[in-house]
Design a protein around this motif. Sequence first.
Motif, short mmCIF file in Angstrom:
data_model
loop_
_atom_site.label_atom_id
_atom_site.label_comp_id
_atom_site.label_asym_id
_atom_site.label_seq_id
_atom_site.Cartn_x
_atom_site.Cartn_y
_atom_site.Cartn_z
N UNK A 96 -31.16 -65.94 -51.68
CA UNK A 96 -30.68 -64.91 -50.79
C UNK A 96 -30.85 -65.32 -49.32
N UNK A 97 -29.96 -64.85 -48.46
CA UNK A 97 -30.09 -65.20 -47.04
C UNK A 97 -31.42 -64.73 -46.46
N UNK A 98 -31.95 -65.52 -45.57
CA UNK A 98 -33.19 -65.15 -44.89
C UNK A 98 -32.91 -64.23 -43.71
N UNK A 99 -31.68 -64.25 -43.24
CA UNK A 99 -31.30 -63.39 -42.13
C UNK A 99 -29.84 -63.04 -42.29
N UNK A 100 -29.42 -62.01 -41.58
CA UNK A 100 -28.03 -61.55 -41.62
C UNK A 100 -27.50 -61.47 -40.19
N UNK A 101 -26.33 -62.04 -39.99
CA UNK A 101 -25.78 -62.12 -38.65
C UNK A 101 -24.81 -60.99 -38.32
N UNK A 102 -24.26 -60.35 -39.32
CA UNK A 102 -23.28 -59.29 -39.08
C UNK A 102 -23.89 -57.96 -39.50
N UNK A 103 -23.75 -56.96 -38.63
CA UNK A 103 -24.37 -55.65 -38.88
C UNK A 103 -23.39 -54.53 -38.54
N UNK A 104 -23.49 -53.45 -39.30
CA UNK A 104 -22.76 -52.25 -38.97
C UNK A 104 -23.57 -51.37 -38.03
N UNK A 105 -23.00 -50.21 -37.70
CA UNK A 105 -23.65 -49.32 -36.74
C UNK A 105 -24.62 -48.34 -37.40
N UNK A 106 -24.54 -48.26 -38.72
CA UNK A 106 -25.47 -47.39 -39.45
C UNK A 106 -24.88 -46.04 -39.79
N UNK A 107 -25.41 -45.47 -40.86
CA UNK A 107 -25.03 -44.11 -41.27
C UNK A 107 -26.29 -43.37 -41.69
N UNK A 108 -26.41 -42.13 -41.26
CA UNK A 108 -27.64 -41.35 -41.50
C UNK A 108 -27.62 -40.76 -42.90
N UNK A 109 -28.72 -40.94 -43.59
CA UNK A 109 -28.96 -40.28 -44.87
C UNK A 109 -30.20 -39.42 -44.73
N UNK A 110 -30.06 -38.14 -45.03
CA UNK A 110 -31.18 -37.21 -44.95
C UNK A 110 -31.33 -36.51 -46.29
N UNK A 111 -32.52 -36.61 -46.86
CA UNK A 111 -32.81 -35.99 -48.15
C UNK A 111 -33.83 -34.89 -47.93
N UNK A 112 -33.45 -33.68 -48.23
CA UNK A 112 -34.34 -32.54 -48.05
C UNK A 112 -35.14 -32.26 -49.31
N UNK A 113 -36.34 -31.78 -49.12
CA UNK A 113 -37.21 -31.51 -50.29
C UNK A 113 -37.01 -30.09 -50.82
#
Length: 123
Positions: free
Chosen positions: A106-123
Amino acid sequence: QEQLVESGGGLVQAGGSLRLSCAASGRTFSNFAMAWFRQAPGKEREFVAAISWSGSSTAFADSVKGRFTFTRDTAKNTVYLQMNSLKPEDTAVYYCAAERWRGGGWPAKYDYWGQGTQVTVSS
């Protein structure tokens, strides 16, 4: 320009499910390993899952094994993270990443990234 765009995040109750998508554009990522990382507030970014360029191999963090699955659709240049049995501790911003598959593990690092998406799990 290469771009990774995540989608599918949201608010879900504990025990629920979400499917994250990561659509790649600007180039083909068919010969790239793809991965998901996450970062919770006040914590460092951590590895969640990875998939090989062919989709034949996957790897998961111990905390999500048996609950998350990772697939890719090469024709659509998209990968999917199916998250089941979600827990409050899964709450984080989830990032998609890509790195050229060079063999040897597996790669040791990643050069391309997205901006992210929020996941929130409520209890």
